[in-house]
Design an enzyme around this catalytic site. Structure first.
Site, mmCIF file in Angstrom:
data_model
loop_
_atom_site.group_PDB
_atom_site.id
_atom_site.type_symbol
_atom_site.label_atom_id
_atom_site.label_comp_id
_atom_site.label_asym_id
_atom_site.label_seq_id
_atom_site.Cartn_x
_atom_site.Cartn_y
_atom_site.Cartn_z
ATOM 1 C CG HIS A 120 -1.954 -1.141 1.134
ATOM 2 N ND1 HIS A 120 -2.660 -1.590 2.218
ATOM 3 C CD2 HIS A 120 -2.380 -1.878 0.074
ATOM 4 C CE1 HIS A 120 -3.481 -2.577 1.835
ATOM 5 N NE2 HIS A 120 -3.318 -2.769 0.538
HETATM 6 C C1 LIG Z 1 0.373 -7.199 -5.236
HETATM 7 C C2 LIG Z 1 -0.538 -6.061 -4.809
HETATM 8 C C3 LIG Z 1 -1.697 -6.347 -4.101
HETATM 9 C C4 LIG Z 1 -2.535 -5.303 -3.706
HETATM 10 N N1 LIG Z 1 -3.752 -5.607 -3.144
HETATM 11 C C5 LIG Z 1 -4.646 -4.622 -2.941
HETATM 12 C C6 LIG Z 1 -5.977 -4.913 -2.552
HETATM 13 O O1 LIG Z 1 -6.374 -6.077 -2.429
HETATM 14 N N2 LIG Z 1 -6.825 -3.870 -2.354
HETATM 15 C C7 LIG Z 1 -6.430 -2.575 -2.485
HETATM 16 O O2 LIG Z 1 -7.237 -1.669 -2.248
HETATM 17 N N3 LIG Z 1 -5.172 -2.264 -2.851
HETATM 18 C C8 LIG Z 1 -4.293 -3.257 -3.122
HETATM 19 N N4 LIG Z 1 -3.042 -2.950 -3.585
HETATM 20 C C9 LIG Z 1 -2.672 -1.513 -3.704
HETATM 21 C C10 LIG Z 1 -3.354 -0.823 -4.889
HETATM 22 O O3 LIG Z 1 -3.427 -1.678 -6.004
HETATM 23 C C11 LIG Z 1 -2.578 0.464 -5.199
HETATM 24 O O4 LIG Z 1 -2.632 1.320 -4.067
HETATM 25 C C12 LIG Z 1 -3.148 1.238 -6.387
HETATM 26 O O5 LIG Z 1 -3.246 0.398 -7.518
HETATM 27 C C13 LIG Z 1 -2.252 2.449 -6.689
HETATM 28 O O6 LIG Z 1 -2.739 3.104 -7.833
HETATM 29 P P1 LIG Z 1 -1.861 4.210 -8.576
HETATM 30 O O7 LIG Z 1 -2.675 4.690 -9.707
HETATM 31 O O8 LIG Z 1 -1.361 5.166 -7.575
HETATM 32 O O9 LIG Z 1 -0.565 3.439 -9.125
HETATM 33 P P2 LIG Z 1 -0.456 2.187 -10.082
HETATM 34 O O10 LIG Z 1 -1.764 1.480 -10.177
HETATM 35 O O11 LIG Z 1 0.717 1.388 -9.616
HETATM 36 O O12 LIG Z 1 -0.179 2.812 -11.521
HETATM 37 C C14 LIG Z 1 1.023 3.389 -11.939
HETATM 38 C C15 LIG Z 1 1.186 3.111 -13.429
HETATM 39 O O13 LIG Z 1 2.187 3.953 -13.955
HETATM 40 C C16 LIG Z 1 3.010 3.213 -14.828
HETATM 41 N N5 LIG Z 1 4.307 3.895 -14.873
HETATM 42 C C17 LIG Z 1 5.238 3.987 -13.908
HETATM 43 N N6 LIG Z 1 6.271 4.749 -14.312
HETATM 44 C C18 LIG Z 1 5.980 5.161 -15.559
HETATM 45 C C19 LIG Z 1 6.655 5.980 -16.486
HETATM 46 N N7 LIG Z 1 7.830 6.571 -16.193
HETATM 47 N N8 LIG Z 1 6.092 6.194 -17.706
HETATM 48 C C20 LIG Z 1 4.889 5.620 -18.011
HETATM 49 N N9 LIG Z 1 4.212 4.830 -17.153
HETATM 50 C C21 LIG Z 1 4.743 4.621 -15.936
HETATM 51 C C22 LIG Z 1 3.058 1.850 -14.193
HETATM 52 O O14 LIG Z 1 3.495 0.862 -15.100
HETATM 53 C C23 LIG Z 1 1.620 1.687 -13.733
HETATM 54 O O15 LIG Z 1 0.821 1.159 -14.755
HETATM 55 C C24 LIG Z 1 -2.177 -3.957 -3.976
HETATM 56 C C25 LIG Z 1 -1.017 -3.675 -4.692
HETATM 57 C C26 LIG Z 1 -0.196 -4.715 -5.118
HETATM 58 C C27 LIG Z 1 1.044 -4.386 -5.904
#
Ligand SMILES: Cc1cc2nc3c(=O)[nH]c(=O)nc-3n(C[C@H](O)[C@H](O)[C@H](O)COP(=O)(O)OP(=O)(O)OC[C@H]3O[C@@H](n4cnc5c(N)ncnc54)[C@H](O)[C@@H]3O)c2cc1C
Length: 560
Positions: free
Chosen positions: A473
């Site tokens: 998280h």
């Molecule tokens: C294994 C796992 C299990 C989890 N289980 C849960 C759960 O059951 N319930 C829950 O609520 N949360 C869970 N989480 C946490 C939740 O999924 C994250 O908090 C949430 O997805 C974060 O969203 P975000 O948009 O901030 O980042 P992300 O969803 O990580 O998105 C970031 C994106 O940016 C892309 N990116 C990165 N750098 C670059 C770049 N330089 N150029 C272009 N693209 C780039 C990445 O490839 C990715 O696609 C889990 C996370 C993981 C990893």
């Protein structure tokens, strides 16, 4: 090439931003994703989580630096590298957190972010079987499915046990209160993962004003002399390309890569950028600071009754569940492995739940090597895991070099405060206390681990030091707040001191939420998109509060 908006990162937040910003057809939107599309079968089937956990293509597979309070171990930090981001590889538990989490965001100087303010965006994103109520939305893109109809029977035994000890059942962790014990909701639709990619982007992908570039890693945000973000440089199949943003660049690369990208672009702590020879565009000391995460440990039990270990441990069982899934989209393959649990107070001084519990009707060890599956233990078993809801330790994400291909240095600083060390001991005690309930004693042969290795608080703390891990998280590394010395974005998610640049993802959380973070990340994107459109002159967002910007740091509106 020119686009009105460039969104960096097609993760949980980025997919929502791209869909909402392109919906009117008035703006051209470019969505850049470092990974590929989410076409594989493993993204669709919820149990695919296990296959994606150590996937060298779809997962960034980060590790922390050696953690001083965790026996110098490097902690595994998986992050999705695919359309849908971490939301495409996560365990799908859908929990918003405590109302107080958001009230604290607002109290930290962020008007418009109290629970009352953000609730409409949670309702907007979800389609909940309870329908359109005070707490839920009926027709949002993301389908929420309560697992209570299909959870393994011993999840009910767990709830019964907790009730025997006086803990109340909670039928809806996203309703009036968080506290209590129950069965979790997941974001699935008809037994399939309903990530923000599936729920938002799949329906928007054909729009002529939305371009999605896969395998396109942003290497830096480009600025003009007046510190306005003008575009993004990327690397794609070994080639550099640049794109121009007419209106805004929106960074949504997640809690690890958003601060990394800002730092590589010259926005961050001066000393860090100097060390790596990166020209300073704007000094913002908080970029990459304030990293927060939930630290979790598991307790393993041998059961007197059959659990999912028995079925998943045999080919016959796997075949049976496979067929059940193919024919009905039901059964354990359609669900998360974290089926029940809840939110508890571990001491009477707490006014809010401070401990989250997971009760899983199977037990598995996370392999130390990067094996791509989580195999169940070879006996009938279950596990209980616990993590403090609101740890006070703060870590950081810092670039390791000026090269985009180098992973950043992640320092969780887990258990670096006495409060956090006290709380993990309380969490362990709570698990052991729950296991004293008659209903649970009746189905348990023995605690397999830590068992005799933990007899008192000191050995409990040692168990955490040696065995705990991230529950993935990570958040807070581009925190929202009014003070540019301690925060990166303001309450409208605009990067302090820079024009035309926002961060909209889990990195803006000022403090971690009490539960799983995906729901909150998606809410941030819904609200962020509404604010961006409002600032572009699309009329006032009905739910938004328009805080007056402090000082004269820059003009309030983005040119339209
Ligand atoms: C294994 C796992 C299990 C989890 N289980 C849960 C759960 O059951 N319930 C829950 O609520 N949360 C869970 N989480 C946490 C939740 O999924 C994250 O908090 C949430 O997805 C974060 O969203 P975000 O948009 O901030 O980042 P992300 O969803 O990580 O998105 C970031 C994106 O940016 C892309 N990116 C990165 N750098 C670059 C770049 N330089 N150029 C272009 N693209 C780039 C990445 O490839 C990715 O696609 C889990 C996370 C993981 C990893």
């Amino acid at each position: 090439m020119n686009y009105d908006y460039i969104v960096v990162g097609a993760g949980s937040a980025g997919c929502i931003l791209a869909e909402r910003l392109s919906a009117s057809g008035k703006h051209s939107v470019l969505l850049l994703e470092a990974g590929g599309p989410d076409k594989s079968f493993w993204f669709k089937i919820p149990i695919g989580f296990a296959k994606l956990y150590y996937h060298t293509v779809y997962n960034w597979m980060y590790y922390s630096e050696p953690e001083p309070e965790l026996a110098d171990r490097k902690i595994y930090c998986p992050r999705g590298k695919v359309q849908g981001g971490s939301g495409s590889i996560n365990a799908m538990i859908y929990v918003r957190g405590a109302q107080r989490d958001y009230d604290d965001w607002a109290a930290a100087g962020n008007p418009g972010w109290s629970y009352r303010d953000v609730l409409p965006y949670f309702r907007k994103l979800e389609s909940h079987p309870l329908g359109d109520t005070q707490w839920h939305g009926a027709d949002g893109p993301v389908r929420i499915t309560p697992m209570k109809d299909g959870a393994h029977p011993i999840c009910e035994t767990f709830i019964e046990g907790a009730q025997q000890l006086g803990y109340e059942r909670n039928e809806d962790f996203n309703g009036a209160r968080l506290e209590g014990v129950g069965i979790y909701d997941v974001n699935t639709r008809n037994g399939r993962r309903d990530s923000s990619s599936v729920a938002y982007l799949h329906r928007a992908g054909h729009r002529p004003n939305l371009t999605i570039e896969h395998h396109a890693q942003a290497t830096r945000v480009l600025f003009d002399a007046a510190r306005r973000a003008t575009g993004v440089e990327i690397e794609q199949q070994g080639k550099k390309r640049t794109f121009h943003a007419n209106r805004e660049v929106i960074v949504a690369a997640g809690a690890v890569d958003s601060p990394k990208l800002l730092q590589l672009s010259g926005v961050g702590p001066r000393a860090l950028l100097d060390r790596h020879g990166i020209g300073l565009v704007h000094e913002l000391p908080a970029v990459g600071q304030n990293l927060q995460d939930h630290l979790c440990v598991s307790f393993y039990y041998r059961a007197r009754v059959k659990t999912l270990n028995d079925a998943f441990g045999s080919w016959v069982g796997k075949l049976q569940f496979g067929l059940q899934y193919l024919l009905t989209r039901k059964g354990p393959l359609s669900m998360s492995v974290n089926q029940s649990g809840g939110f508890f107070r571990t001491n009477p001084d707490e006014t809010q739940p401070n401990m989250q519990i997971y009760f899983n009707p199977l037990s598995y060890r996370i392999p130390k090597s990067n094996r791509a599956s989580l195999e169940p233990e070879p006996y009938s078993g279950f596990l209980i895991a616990c993590n403090p809801c609101r740890p006070t330790s703060r870590g950081s994400v810092e670039i390791a070099s000026a090269r985009v291909e180098d992973a950043p240095l992640i320092r969780g600083n887990y258990l670096s405060t006495q409060k956090d060390r006290d709380e993990v001991m309380q969490g362990g005690r709570l698990v052991r206390q729950l296991m004293q309930a008659k209903a649970l004693k009746d189905i348990t042969v023995e605690e397999v681990s830590p068992a005799a290795a933990v007899t008192d608080d000191a050995s409990m703390l040692q168990y955490f030091r040696e065995q705990s891990g991230s529950i993935y998280h990570l958040c807070g590394t581009c925190a929202m707040g009014p003070d540019p010395q301690t925060a990166v974005v303001d309450a409208r998610l605009r990067v302090h001191g820079i024009e035309g640049l926002r961060v909209v993802d889990a990195s803006i959380f000022p403090n971690i939420t009490s539960g799983n973070t995906n729901a909150a990340a998606m809410m941030v994107a819904e609200k962020g998109a509404a604010m961006i459109l409002e600032d572009a002159g699309h009329g006032e967002d009905p739910f938004s509060h328009r805080p007056v910007r402090a000082g004269t740091q820059r003009a309030a509106a983005i040119s339209s």
